[in-house]
Design an enzyme around this catalytic site. Structure first.
Site, PDB file in Angstrom:
ATOM      1  N   LYS A 164      12.121 -15.023 -10.981  1.00 49.68           N
ATOM      2  CA  LYS A 164      11.870 -13.848 -11.830  1.00 49.68           C
ATOM      3  C   LYS A 164      10.922 -14.229 -12.951  1.00 49.68           C
ATOM      4  O   LYS A 164       9.968 -13.529 -13.238  1.00 49.68           O
ATOM      5  CB  LYS A 164      13.211 -13.365 -12.391  1.00 49.68           C
TER       6      LYS A 164
ATOM      7  N   ASN B  47      -1.717   1.727   5.859  1.00 48.95           N
ATOM      8  CA  ASN B  47      -0.934   0.612   5.335  1.00 48.95           C
ATOM      9  C   ASN B  47      -0.632  -0.270   6.529  1.00 48.95           C
ATOM     10  O   ASN B  47      -0.154   0.215   7.550  1.00 48.95           O
ATOM     11  CB  ASN B  47       0.356   1.176   4.717  1.00 48.95           C
ATOM     12  N   GLY B  48      -0.945  -1.566   6.419  1.00 53.21           N
ATOM     13  CA  GLY B  48      -0.715  -2.468   7.540  1.00 53.21           C
ATOM     14  C   GLY B  48      -1.965  -3.271   7.818  1.00 53.21           C
ATOM     15  O   GLY B  48      -2.888  -3.316   7.000  1.00 53.21           O
TER      16      GLY B  48
ATOM     17  N   GLU C 233       7.322 -14.896 -11.613  1.00 54.80           N
ATOM     18  CA  GLU C 233       6.524 -13.783 -11.077  1.00 54.80           C
ATOM     19  C   GLU C 233       6.144 -12.754 -12.123  1.00 54.80           C
ATOM     20  O   GLU C 233       5.136 -12.074 -11.966  1.00 54.80           O
ATOM     21  CB  GLU C 233       7.189 -13.130  -9.864  1.00 54.80           C
TER      22      GLU C 233
ATOM     23  N   ARG D  60       3.863  -0.576  -4.604  1.00 52.47           N
ATOM     24  CA  ARG D  60       3.455  -1.078  -3.291  1.00 52.47           C
ATOM     25  C   ARG D  60       2.054  -1.684  -3.311  1.00 52.47           C
ATOM     26  O   ARG D  60       1.584  -2.206  -2.297  1.00 52.47           O
ATOM     27  CB  ARG D  60       3.511   0.044  -2.257  1.00 52.47           C
TER      28      ARG D  60
ATOM     29  N   HIS E 248      15.736 -37.123  -8.385  1.00 48.20           N
ATOM     30  CA  HIS E 248      15.002 -37.706  -7.258  1.00 48.20           C
ATOM     31  C   HIS E 248      13.533 -37.293  -7.277  1.00 48.20           C
ATOM     32  O   HIS E 248      12.935 -37.068  -6.222  1.00 48.20           O
ATOM     33  CB  HIS E 248      15.656 -37.303  -5.930  1.00 48.20           C
TER      34      HIS E 248
ATOM     35  N   CYS F 227       0.852  -1.181   0.000  1.00 45.96           N
ATOM     36  CA  CYS F 227       0.000   0.000   0.000  1.00 45.96           C
ATOM     37  C   CYS F 227       0.896   1.243   0.000  1.00 45.96           C
ATOM     38  O   CYS F 227       1.869   1.325   0.753  1.00 45.96           O
ATOM     39  CB  CYS F 227      -0.947   0.090   1.185  1.00 45.96           C
TER      40      CYS F 227
ATOM     41  N   LYS G  78       5.550  -4.653  -3.704  1.00 41.40           N
ATOM     42  CA  LYS G  78       6.892  -4.558  -3.129  1.00 41.40           C
ATOM     43  C   LYS G  78       6.795  -4.169  -1.665  1.00 41.40           C
ATOM     44  O   LYS G  78       5.797  -3.573  -1.266  1.00 41.40           O
ATOM     45  CB  LYS G  78       7.639  -3.463  -3.885  1.00 41.40           C
TER      46      LYS G  78
ATOM     47  N   TRP H  74      -2.915  -2.502  -1.840  1.00 43.72           N
ATOM     48  CA  TRP H  74      -2.716  -3.935  -2.040  1.00 43.72           C
ATOM     49  C   TRP H  74      -3.673  -4.591  -1.052  1.00 43.72           C
ATOM     50  O   TRP H  74      -3.509  -4.476   0.159  1.00 43.72           O
ATOM     51  CB  TRP H  74      -1.272  -4.326  -1.736  1.00 43.72           C
TER      52      TRP H  74
ATOM     53  N   GLU I 190      16.874 -17.678  -8.497  1.00 44.29           N
ATOM     54  CA  GLU I 190      16.455 -16.315  -8.825  1.00 44.29           C
ATOM     55  C   GLU I 190      15.918 -16.240 -10.258  1.00 44.29           C
ATOM     56  O   GLU I 190      14.916 -15.560 -10.524  1.00 44.29           O
ATOM     57  CB  GLU I 190      17.629 -15.351  -8.610  1.00 44.29           C
TER      58      GLU I 190
HETATM   59  C1  F6R Z   1      10.869 -10.694  -6.027  1.00 50.39           C
HETATM   60  C2  F6R Z   1      10.900  -9.722  -4.949  1.00 50.39           C
HETATM   61  C3  F6R Z   1      10.601 -10.209  -3.596  1.00 50.39           C
HETATM   62  C4  F6R Z   1      11.461  -9.499  -2.547  1.00 50.39           C
HETATM   63  C5  F6R Z   1      11.053  -9.933  -1.143  1.00 50.39           C
HETATM   64  C6  F6R Z   1      11.924  -9.291  -0.095  1.00 50.39           C
HETATM   65  O1  F6R Z   1      11.239 -10.133  -7.245  1.00 50.39           O
HETATM   66  O2  F6R Z   1      11.133  -8.555  -5.159  1.00 50.39           O
HETATM   67  O3  F6R Z   1      10.749 -11.590  -3.515  1.00 50.39           O
HETATM   68  O4  F6R Z   1      12.787  -9.813  -2.793  1.00 50.39           O
HETATM   69  O5  F6R Z   1       9.726  -9.586  -0.926  1.00 50.39           O
HETATM   70  O6  F6R Z   1      11.831  -7.911  -0.141  1.00 50.39           O
HETATM   71  P1  F6R Z   1      12.939  -7.002   0.535  1.00 50.39           P
HETATM   72  O7  F6R Z   1      14.191  -7.249  -0.213  1.00 50.39           O
HETATM   73  O8  F6R Z   1      12.407  -5.614   0.391  1.00 50.39           O
HETATM   74  O9  F6R Z   1      13.027  -7.444   1.956  1.00 50.39           O
END
Ligand code: F6R
Length: 615
Positions: A488, A103-104, A491, A30, A507, A2, A610, A77, A484
């Site tokens: 990527k 937010n929260g 997502e 966010r 396995h 948010c 994010k 969000w 990773e």
């Molecule tokens: C994936 C992504 C998330 C963040 C995770 C941790 O592309 O961005 O998996 O890496 O939510 O976020 P931070 O790094 O802000 O603690």
């Protein structure tokens, strides 16, 4: 999660609603389920909100035309209540004179809603947030001013919040408060305005002077004044402002179609900056780790994959075994068995991920562990819970899917591992010198990937973009890159991907292999190379299509693969041992182009946001 942005000013020339809308757009990473703005004008609240993304809502509702010099907006969000118009913030009280954005998560929202409904309040949304506007309404009716009412209302709230509250009858100020959700204040002397935002990019093009609001603090924002109070004691708090070092254009797309491409292009320069951070920062961090007896590294998502790379680099250079633990599992995994004199390395872009904060708090409070953090945001909560901090040089990362932050995190962890090796005398001086030279050469390799290989990676991504399933396999230090790369792709391009240690693939995972199933191998020419060939053969024998990320000079795996992504690093063991710094970047580019080819917005992947400030 948010985005919150509020502005208080007396400057009649400022297009306040437009600035709020633009700030919210910079915070859309966010959350982008719904958005709304409320403005105070003529002792009335003017409210516009709807479900959807800010651009689309603005085209319908014209946020910019809203009158007033004080206002606040929110991009959501969804947690409590589906992403529909009535659940969009701001939320008003029964009189329509008090507005709240949040937010929260308010954990006791059901109880609050029940009690307030019993006292005659009518709820118009399904959210937890709306309870706060009704609480403030009751307290203002009892004769409290806005700040006092907000303080008393907050005392009734359990859980996490970044809150902004305004009232039509108190048209000179807004109230902000935080507990476990980020809120930062911007001071714009040039324009005579004060800003409140959940993250710096909201006001970065307007001012770089910021004030941090700590947990359990509230502030009253007036056009030329910020008064901070402790929420628990109601005592005033003095706080100095600081200058944000991020560049103003970092929060703008700058001609790129997406933030993600802009940020991917920044990777070589950001890694270069990381490698050149002051030696004293690295030394303090390295010495704190050397002094410990037990080592853990924790994070979520992409940052966790940086931890996997960190684990490998610590083992390779510093000869220290660091146990990676997902931050959401930290407490459960270590229940009653964390040893004294432990150090926890926490890695985070935002520094606000609640699971990461909870992990380090648990380690500190229960086991007196030392906390050393690798964080991108100066002044974030994680920096305040840490004994030692290394700030990554990624700058603001706006695309939801993390990429430049990852590359700087791995670079920082590599610097620390190398420094520990040097300080402990585990590495002869000439060898360490060779590693330093190779490290300095890494940004040029990344730059070459960007300038000379990007179009080839794009073509490859387009060739495979529609495939519904992928495996990403690797061994040893490259398992992090595989993890990773898979995350990527999953997502932002929405294919089902899984990453495995290649040896583990026989396995179980191999059961899914049928003709043309794409398997991406991360295959630097390190000591896992020959063993990885065995895994490639097993997959090939069952019809898999092999795509391999290899050194530019590779021959053997190239012969076996249908396609390759080639990493242009010198044929030199020192570069090879730094492979975690180079082999992930092309996979991030690969995911980006697959997402765009599939018609997805890589900056705002479905259901994600994010800075995950919920548990
Ligand atoms: C994936 C992504 C998330 C963040 C995770 C941790 O592309 O961005 O998996 O890496 O939510 O976020 P931070 O790094 O802000 O603690």
């Amino acid at each position: 999660m948010c985005g919150i942005f509020g502005i208080v000013t007396q400057s009649k020339d400022l297009p306040v609603a437009k600035l709020i809308r633009e700030g919210l757009q910079r915070l859309e990473y966010r959350g982008y389920d719904s958005a709304g703005i409320v403005m105070i004008s003529d002792h009335k609240l003017h409210l516009k909100k709807d479900a959807g993304r800010i651009n689309d809502i603005n085209a319908k509702l014209h946020f910019d035309e809203m009158p007033g010099l004080i206002g606040m907006g929110h991009t959501r969000w969804a947690t409590h209540g589906p992403p529909i118009a009535k659940n969009a913030h701001p939320h008003l009280d029964c009189t329509g004179k008090i507005a709240v954005i949040h937010n929260g998560i308010l954990e006791n929202f059901q109880q609050l809603r029940k009690e307030l409904s019993a006292r005659g309040h009518i709820f118009k949304s399904d959210t937890d947030t709306e309870a706060v506007s009704h609480l403030v309404e009751e307290l203002i009716k009892k004769g409290l001013n806005l700040r006092e009412a907000a303080l008393e209302a907050i005392k009734c709230c359990e859980g996490a919040f970044g809150l902004v509250i305004c009232a039509a009858d108190h048209p000179d100020s807004i109230i902000v408060a935080r507990r476990e959700s980020p809120l930062v204040i911007g001071i714009d002397k040039a324009r005579g305005a004060i800003y409140a935002a959940s993250d710096i990019p909201a006001f970065l093009p307007l001012t770089r002077t910021a004030l941090i609001l700590n947990d359990n603090e509230m502030a009253e924002l007036k056009p030329d004044q910020v008064d901070i109070y402790d929420l628990l004691t109601d005592k005033p708090v003095k706080r100095d402002s600081y200058e944000v070092e991020w560049s103003i254009d970092a929060a703008e797309k700058g001609g790129y179609p997406y933030f993600m491409l802009k940020e991917l292009h920044e990777v070589p320069a950001k890694v270069k900056a990381q490698i050149h951070i002051p030696q004293s920062d690295i030394d303090a961090f390295a010495k704190a780790i050397i002094g410990a007896s037990h080592f853990y590294i924790t994070a979520a998502g992409t940052a966790y994959h940086a931890c996997l790379a960190g684990k490998a680099l610590f083992a390779r250079f510093a000869k220290i075994f660091v146990k990676p633990i997902l931050c959401s599992e930290f407490r459960d995994e270590l229940r009653d068995c964390m040893k004294p004199n432990s150090v926890v390395i926490a890695v985070s872009q935002s520094g606000e991920t609640l699971d990461t904060l909870e992990a380090v708090r648990y380690a500190r409070e229960k086991y007196n562990a030392k906390v050393c953090s690798v964080v991108n945001v100066v002044g974030s909560s994680l920096t305040r819970y840490s004994d030692h901090v290394i700030i990554t040089t990624a700058g603001p990362e706006i695309a939801v899917a993390s990429q430049k932050a990852y590359n700087t995190q791995v670079s920082a962890l590599c610097l620390i591992a190398l420094r520990i090796a040097e300080l402990q005398g585990q590495m002869p001086v000439d060898v360490s010198q060779k590693y330093r030279e190779a490290l300095n050469g890494v940004p040029a390799v990344l730059e070459k990937i960007r300038t000379e290989h990007e179009q080839k990676i794009k073509k490859l991504a387009e060739k495979y973009a529609k495939k519904p399933n992928f495996y990403f396999l690797a061994r040893g230090a490259s398992v992090a890159a595989a993890a990773e790369g898979a995350l990527k792709f999953k997502e932002i391009s929405y294919s089902h991907t899984e990453a495995y240690a290649a040896g583990e693939s026989k396995h179980g995972p191999i059961a899914l292999i049928v003709k043309d199933f794409p398997v991406i191998f991360v295959a630097p020419p390190d000591d896992t190379y020959e063993r990885l060939i065995g895994n490639i053969m097993e997959m090939k024998a069952r019809g898999a299509t092999i795509i391999a990320t290899v050194a530019e000079y590779d021959e053997k795996i190239t012969e076996l693969a249908t396609d390759t992504i080639r990493i242009p690093h010198p044929k030199d063991e020192y570069y090879v041992n730094l492979s975690p710094l180079m082999y992930t970047y092309p996979l991030q580019i690969f995911a980006y182009y697959a997402a765009v080819h599939n018609g997805h917005d890589p900056d705002k992947p479905r259901n994600l946001a994010k800075s995950v400030t919920v548990k």
